[in-house]
Structure formats: C-alpha cells, structure tokens
Design an enzyme around this catalytic site. Structure first.
Site, short mmCIF file in Angstrom:
data_model
loop_
_atom_site.label_atom_id
_atom_site.label_comp_id
_atom_site.label_asym_id
_atom_site.label_seq_id
_atom_site.Cartn_x
_atom_site.Cartn_y
_atom_site.Cartn_z
N LYS A 13 86.14 78.88 15.37
CA LYS A 13 86.98 80.47 15.10
C LYS A 13 87.83 80.35 16.24
O LYS A 13 88.91 79.92 15.43
CB LYS A 13 85.92 81.49 15.09
CG LYS A 13 85.29 80.62 13.61
CD LYS A 13 83.73 82.29 13.18
CE LYS A 13 83.46 82.97 14.41
NZ LYS A 13 82.22 82.76 14.96
N ARG A 88 81.70 90.15 8.26
CA ARG A 88 80.39 89.61 8.76
C ARG A 88 79.10 90.56 7.95
O ARG A 88 77.94 89.57 8.34
CB ARG A 88 80.17 90.48 10.11
CG ARG A 88 80.52 89.12 10.46
CD ARG A 88 80.19 89.92 12.49
NE ARG A 88 79.43 89.08 13.35
CZ ARG A 88 80.99 88.09 13.99
NH1 ARG A 88 81.51 88.07 14.22
NH2 ARG A 88 79.60 87.53 15.71
N ARG A 127 81.28 77.15 27.47
CA ARG A 127 82.65 78.06 27.29
C ARG A 127 82.27 78.97 28.37
O ARG A 127 82.56 79.27 28.74
CB ARG A 127 82.64 79.05 26.05
CG ARG A 127 83.88 79.67 25.52
CD ARG A 127 83.63 79.95 24.65
NE ARG A 127 82.63 81.41 23.86
CZ ARG A 127 82.41 82.05 23.37
NH1 ARG A 127 83.18 81.98 22.07
NH2 ARG A 127 81.90 82.50 22.54
N ARG A 189 81.34 85.02 28.82
CA ARG A 189 81.27 86.45 28.23
C ARG A 189 79.76 85.95 28.55
O ARG A 189 79.10 85.93 28.85
CB ARG A 189 81.51 85.52 26.68
CG ARG A 189 82.51 85.67 26.16
CD ARG A 189 82.75 85.50 24.41
NE ARG A 189 81.37 86.20 23.59
CZ ARG A 189 82.38 85.60 22.55
NH1 ARG A 189 82.84 85.64 21.99
NH2 ARG A 189 81.21 85.79 21.58
N ARG A 200 71.87 86.41 18.37
CA ARG A 200 72.93 85.95 17.54
C ARG A 200 73.26 85.24 16.34
O ARG A 200 73.57 85.44 15.18
CB ARG A 200 74.43 85.60 18.47
CG ARG A 200 75.18 86.70 19.23
CD ARG A 200 76.11 85.81 20.52
NE ARG A 200 77.11 85.38 20.06
CZ ARG A 200 77.39 84.58 20.89
NH1 ARG A 200 76.74 84.47 22.21
NH2 ARG A 200 78.22 84.19 20.62
P1 AP5 Z 1 84.56 78.95 20.14
O1 AP5 Z 1 85.95 78.69 19.38
O2 AP5 Z 1 85.29 80.31 21.26
O3 AP5 Z 1 83.70 80.03 19.06
P2 AP5 Z 1 84.00 80.62 18.04
O4 AP5 Z 1 83.74 80.21 16.51
O5 AP5 Z 1 85.18 81.83 17.72
O6 AP5 Z 1 82.70 81.78 18.46
P3 AP5 Z 1 82.16 83.09 18.98
O7 AP5 Z 1 80.56 82.61 20.20
O8 AP5 Z 1 83.35 83.23 19.35
O9 AP5 Z 1 81.85 83.39 17.55
P4 AP5 Z 1 81.09 85.08 17.56
O10 AP5 Z 1 80.63 85.25 15.83
O11 AP5 Z 1 79.41 84.59 17.96
O12 AP5 Z 1 81.71 85.93 18.33
P5 AP5 Z 1 82.59 87.04 18.33
O13 AP5 Z 1 83.59 87.79 19.81
O14 AP5 Z 1 82.81 87.29 17.28
O15 AP5 Z 1 84.17 78.05 20.48
C1 AP5 Z 1 82.80 77.61 21.49
C2 AP5 Z 1 82.90 76.73 22.52
O16 AP5 Z 1 83.20 75.53 21.56
C3 AP5 Z 1 84.19 76.98 23.49
O17 AP5 Z 1 84.03 76.44 24.65
C4 AP5 Z 1 85.22 75.70 22.81
O18 AP5 Z 1 86.12 75.43 23.55
C5 AP5 Z 1 84.04 74.83 22.41
N1 AP5 Z 1 84.40 73.62 21.17
C6 AP5 Z 1 85.33 74.48 19.92
N2 AP5 Z 1 85.60 73.37 18.90
C7 AP5 Z 1 84.84 72.40 19.59
C8 AP5 Z 1 84.27 71.55 18.74
N3 AP5 Z 1 84.98 70.97 17.78
N4 AP5 Z 1 83.77 70.40 19.58
C9 AP5 Z 1 83.44 70.45 20.38
N5 AP5 Z 1 83.40 71.81 21.19
C10 AP5 Z 1 84.37 73.13 20.83
O19 AP5 Z 1 81.30 88.36 17.55
C11 AP5 Z 1 80.96 89.40 19.39
C12 AP5 Z 1 80.13 90.34 19.13
O20 AP5 Z 1 81.30 91.29 18.19
C13 AP5 Z 1 78.61 89.79 17.62
O21 AP5 Z 1 77.91 89.79 18.41
C14 AP5 Z 1 79.04 91.36 17.39
O22 AP5 Z 1 77.98 92.15 18.36
C15 AP5 Z 1 80.08 92.00 17.57
N6 AP5 Z 1 81.32 91.81 16.69
C16 AP5 Z 1 82.17 91.55 16.09
N7 AP5 Z 1 82.57 90.89 15.02
C17 AP5 Z 1 82.03 92.47 14.20
C18 AP5 Z 1 81.09 92.20 13.00
N8 AP5 Z 1 82.63 92.12 12.05
N9 AP5 Z 1 80.53 92.98 12.32
C19 AP5 Z 1 79.20 94.29 13.15
N10 AP5 Z 1 79.67 93.33 14.54
C20 AP5 Z 1 80.92 92.39 14.89
ZN ZN Z 2 85.31 83.79 18.85
#
Ligand code: AP5
Ligand code: ZN
Ligand code: ZN
Length: 243
Positions: A13, A88, A127, A189, A200
């Site tokens: 994402k 979410r 990452r 992270r 997660r």
């Molecule tokens: P990356 O693009 O960074 O992945 P991402 O989908 O953004 O994953 P996240 O880990 O950021 O998602 P998340 O939902 O767990 O975390 P969030 O910050 O939202 O890619 C990952 C890696 O893979 C990178 O190194 C990249 O280079 C590589 N990559 C990407 N695409 C690739 C491909 N096609 N092929 C190969 N490699 C690739 O949330 C964090 C925390 O915040 C949650 O756990 C929760 O506690 C809280 N939170 C956030 N939003 C909410 C909400 N709405 N409600 C409640 N709690 C929330």
């Molecule tokens: Zn992300």
C-alpha cells in the site's frame, strides 16, 4: 478521485501510494503514518495508541476516525485522496460513509491488495524507511543502491534512491556524499518483527477482511495481484483507475 487502499501488512500500500498520488494529484492519508508521528511526538493521542500498535493490534475506532476526520478536512485533500490503512473495521467504514455523505461525496474505488500471507514476513522484515521522506525500501526487492557505490551500506549511511536516475554518476556523487554527511539513516519499524507481524495478520483477517466484503457489495472493489513485482502492480493499478 477518492480511493481506499486495503491489504495486509507488507502488501504494498505504502509503496504504490506515491505513484497513484502523483498520477492523480491526490493527498495521501495513511493512518499508520499519522499514528507513528503521534507516538514519536508523545502527543495524548500517541500515548493512547502506542500500546496497541506495539502489540500489532488495532487502535480504537474512535481514535482513528477522529484523526481521519481532521485530516480529510485539509484543503489539499478536497480534490481527492488516497486512504492508506483506513478503514480497517466495518465500523470505521460506516463512519467514513457518514463523513463523506455530509460532504456530498463518496469513495470511487477500493483497491484490494490481494496476497498470500506466506510472502509477507520476508517483505516486512526486509523493509527500511527513509524517515524524512517516508520512502520505503527493501533489502532484497527495492534496495537503495547507487551505481558505483555499492560498498556504501544501507544501514551505515541511509542514502536513498535517485529521484532523477538520468543524472550522471558524477553529478550524483556530491549529492550522495551530502546525504552521508547529514547522515540520515534508514530506519526499521518497531512492529516489523515476525512476532508482531503475526498479530497484525490476525487483526487483518479477523477485523479488516469484512471491510473488503463491505465494499464488494457496493460494487466498487478492485482486486490487485499484489504478489507481483512493484512495477507490475503499478500498471495494474493504472489499468483499474483508467477503466
Ligand atoms: P509497503 O508498501 O511498505 O507495505 P504496506 O502495505 O504499506 O504495509 P504496512 O506494514 O505499512 O501496513 P500495515 O497495514 O501493517 O501498517 P500501518 O502503518 O497501516 O511494503 C512493505 C515492504 O515490501 C517494503 O520494504 C517494500 O519495499 C516491499 N514491497 C512492496 N511492494 C512490493 C512488491 N510488489 N514486491 C516486492 N516487494 C515489495 O499500521 C500500523 C499500525 O497502526 C497497525 O498495526 C495499527 O496498530 C495502527 N493502525 C493504522 N491504521 C489503523 C486503523 N485504521 N485502525 C486501527 N488501527 C490502525
Ligand atoms: Zn504502509
Ligand atoms: Zn483471511
């Protein structure tokens, strides 16, 4: 356009967001980024969110709905936005609908980053993030390498990928060195460990997958093959958004 990106941790994402944002001049609203900033700044919101985030659990609906409501009011978001990591839960999705209804707008498309869980640990543990730009790298899949300077390691210096790759190596070198001098290391992270990833993923399957069905029944869901290489995912996104 008003878009939602939905998918498990590491599905891409955050990686795809800058491309979509630039193509359509949208603002990028990532609840995870906002919450991490609040935690780092030790704001009251950050203090409340930290415990759940460290454990890989979802922060309370009220809290994230509140920050999203604020964020969507920004003037830069009036023409459209990408919601990354929100909603979410079904409750969040319903609250979002209410907020948009008040503004007389609605979501155009929900991009579902469909991917098998088994691929995600390698993506998450490899990452690395450039803190001031938010750019994301991967030691194997998206390494921040500069031609001729392979010896400069990712952890030691924190240089990041050229924004303008056509610049010659000579013109680049001073810039790379200046990054080394300012010494902005790439960071990992705190929740990017195999143990926290497990919870997660549990949260995703239990609480977020129903949101995919919620939008599926509204007929605005598009499924993306998120296991493909980043560039191929980008063209799939472009296909969906231009259709
Ligand atoms: P990356 O693009 O960074 O992945 P991402 O989908 O953004 O994953 P996240 O880990 O950021 O998602 P998340 O939902 O767990 O975390 P969030 O910050 O939202 O890619 C990952 C890696 O893979 C990178 O190194 C990249 O280079 C590589 N990559 C990407 N695409 C690739 C491909 N096609 N092929 C190969 N490699 C690739 O949330 C964090 C925390 O915040 C949650 O756990 C929760 O506690 C809280 N939170 C956030 N939003 C909410 C909400 N709405 N409600 C409640 N709690 C929330
Ligand atoms: Zn992300
Ligand atoms: Zn599932």
């Amino acid at each position: 356009k008003r878009l939602i990106l939905i998918g498990p941790p590491g599905s891409g994402k955050g990686t795809q967001s800058p491309m979509i944002k630039d193509d359509y001049c949208l603002c990028h609203l990532a609840t995870g980024d906002m919450l991490r900033a609040a935690v780092a700044a030790k704001t009251p919101l950050g203090i409340k969110a930290k415990e759940a985030m460290d454990k890989g659990e979802l922060v309370s609906d009220d809290l994230v709905v509140g920050i999203m409501d604020e964020a969507m009011k920004k003037p830069s978001c009036q023409k459209g936005f990408i919601l990354d990591g929100f909603p979410r839960t079904v409750v969040q999705a319903q609250k979002l609908d209410e907020m948009l209804e008040k503004q007389g707008t609605k979501i155009d498309k929900v991009l579902n980053f469909a991917i098998d869980d088994s691929i995600l640990e390698e993506r998450i543990t490899g990452r690395w993030i450039h803190p001031s730009s938010g750019r994301t790298y991967h030691t194997k899949f998206a390494p921040p390498k500069v031609p001729g300077l392979d010896d400069v390691g990712i952890c030691k210096t924190g240089f990041f990928r050229p924004m303008r790759p056509w610049l010659s190596w000579q013109r680049w070198r001073p810039w790379v060195l200046s990054v080394q001098v300012t010494g902005e290391p790439l960071i990992q992270r705190k929740d990017d460990t195999p143990a926290v990833l497990k919870s997660r993923l549990e949260a995703f399957h239990r609480q977020t997958e129903p949101v995919i069905d919620y939008y599926g029944s509204k007929g605005i869901l598009a499924n993306l093959p998120a296991e493909k290489p980043p560039k191929e995912v980008t063209s799939e996104v472009q296909k969906v958004l231009s259709s």
